[in-house]
Design an enzyme around this catalytic site. Structure first.
Site, PDB file in Angstrom:
ATOM      1  NE  ARG A 102      -3.879   0.561   1.818  1.00 11.44           N
ATOM      2  CZ  ARG A 102      -5.112   0.563   2.330  1.00 11.44           C
ATOM      3  NH1 ARG A 102      -5.347   1.156   3.486  1.00 11.44           N
ATOM      4  NH2 ARG A 102      -6.098  -0.036   1.710  1.00 11.44           N
ATOM      5  CG  HIS A 129      -8.240   0.104  -3.159  1.00 15.86           C
ATOM      6  ND1 HIS A 129      -7.479  -1.014  -2.862  1.00 15.86           N
ATOM      7  CD2 HIS A 129      -8.870   0.444  -1.997  1.00 15.86           C
ATOM      8  CE1 HIS A 129      -7.652  -1.319  -1.590  1.00 15.86           C
ATOM      9  NE2 HIS A 129      -8.484  -0.451  -1.042  1.00 15.86           N
ATOM     10  CD  GLN A 132     -12.881  -1.763  -1.492  1.00 13.46           C
ATOM     11  OE1 GLN A 132     -12.153  -1.740  -0.517  1.00 13.46           O
ATOM     12  NE2 GLN A 132     -14.105  -2.283  -1.440  1.00 13.46           N
ATOM     13  CG  ASP A 220     -13.462   6.173  -1.032  1.00 13.76           C
ATOM     14  OD1 ASP A 220     -13.386   6.028   0.207  1.00 13.76           O
ATOM     15  OD2 ASP A 220     -12.454   6.158  -1.779  1.00 13.76           O
ATOM     16  CB  CYS A 260     -14.074   1.136  -0.426  1.00  7.77           C
ATOM     17  SG  CYS A 260     -13.651   2.862  -0.135  1.00  7.77           S
ATOM     18  NE  ARG A 288     -10.198  -5.267  -0.250  1.00 10.14           N
ATOM     19  CZ  ARG A 288      -9.425  -4.315   0.289  1.00 10.14           C
ATOM     20  NH1 ARG A 288     -10.002  -3.263   0.842  1.00 10.14           N
ATOM     21  NH2 ARG A 288      -8.112  -4.377   0.225  1.00 10.14           N
TER      22      ARG A 288
END
Ligand code: CP
Ligand code: NVA
Length: 312
Positions: A102, A129, A132, A220, A260, A288
């Site tokens: 990340r 992402h 996700q 988000d 998310c 996830r």
């Protein structure tokens, strides 16, 4: 497939393979527990930013598949500061069978993949992402049995999560509508790319019209990690893009609400939308883990890749 860096790099067949594998591994986990297909395999998890879902779901995914994950916190490695990204990548690849990272700059995850002779998985960058979006697509397919023909509406900031979702919709044949304030839209080259992939993409600054007849409403945070200094300014501009009960009422009766997470309740989403009958945000969060099991199985399940990108 050596790495998973972006959804924009995948083909429709590869997306389908990830989703089919995720469904299979989820069903297997529920029924009997997973087979230890990653026995003795290890995953380094490099984090330059905080995480709940990504960290824990990758850790548990490795555990359920018989392998082990190693968490490396932002202060430990000093990616590109204590040591160059290329050197971190070369060293880690000598110890582990895969790297999940990340990062702030997407270029850093590309550089990690370039120098690692093991698979590299993007666990969020400022650009995409992808893990996700795989969980999002899995959740949508579980709810509707398909992606094709659905109207997926993202409201808020045209960010990493929106971009990955747009590409997943393009690959899966869903219509994608991105409703953002002026100046916060997804960049034109990304939208053009999604269209070139076959996607039906609409960009708008009208959230009410966007939500009309939607199958999926998604939001988000308005300021992503790394944009904290813009949060106060954005909080003044973004409220019309909030998902709340009134906006959900404009969507189809069987629409679903996705986020998310982490959510800023009362900002981009209200409690009544997040805890209401249309919300599947916690199924989405669980997915996830299932989606990432598919990524781990497909990228790390076989023998070490024969082709190395670069000698190290
Ligand atoms: N959605 C997501 O990536 O959550 P975390 O930041 O907690 O990992
Ligand atoms: N867009 C958000 C997603 C967090 C999971 C961020 O980048 O901070």
């Amino acid at each position: 497939m050596k790495d998973l860096l972006t959804i924009g790099d995948l083909s429709a067949a590869e997306l389908k393979q990830y989703l089919d594998t995720a469904k299979k591994l989820k069903a297997e986990w529920r029924k009997t527990g997973n087979k230890p297909i990653l026995k003795n395999k290890t995953l380094a998890m490099v984090f330059q930013k905080p995480s709940l879902r990504t960290r824990v779901s990758f850790d548990m995914a490795m555990l359920h598949l018989g392998g082990q994950a190693l968490y490396l916190s932002p202060n430990e490695i000093g990616l590109g500061q204590r040591e160059s990204i290329a050197d971190v990548s070369r060293v880690l690849a000598r110890y582990v069978d895969g790297i999940m990272a990340r990062v702030f700059a997407h270029a850093h995850v590309i550089e990690l993949a370039q120098y690692a002779r093991v698979p590299v998985i993007n666990g969020l960058s400022d650009w995409e992402h992808p893990c996700q979006a795989l969980a999002d697509a899995l959740t949508i397919v579980e709810c509707f049995g398909k992606l094709k023909g659905l109207k997926v509406v993202f409201l808020g900031d045209g960010n990493n999560v929106a971009r990955s979702l747009m590409f997943a919709c393009a690959l899966g044949g869903a219509e994608f509508v991105c409703a953002t304030p002026k100046g916060y839209s997804l960049d034109e080259p990304s939208v053009d790319k999604a269209r070139a992939m076959g996607g039906a993409v609409t960009v708008t600054d009208d959230p009410q019209a966007a939500a009309e007849n939607a199958d999926v409403l998604y939001t988000d945070v308005w300021a992503s990690m790394g944009q904290e200094q813009e949060a106060a300014e954005r909080a003044k501009i973004f409220p019309p893009f909030q998902i709340n009960a009134a906006l959900v009422a404009r969507a189809k009766p069987k629409s679903i609400v996705l986020h998310c997470l982490p959510a800023h309740r009362g900002a981009e989403i209200t409690d009544d939308a997040m805890d209401g009958p249309h919300s599947v945000v916690f199924d989405q969060a669980e997915n996830r883990m299932h989606a990432q099991k598919a990524v781990l199985a497909l990228l790390m399940g076989g023998k070490k890749p024969v082709t190395k990108r670069k000698k190290s």
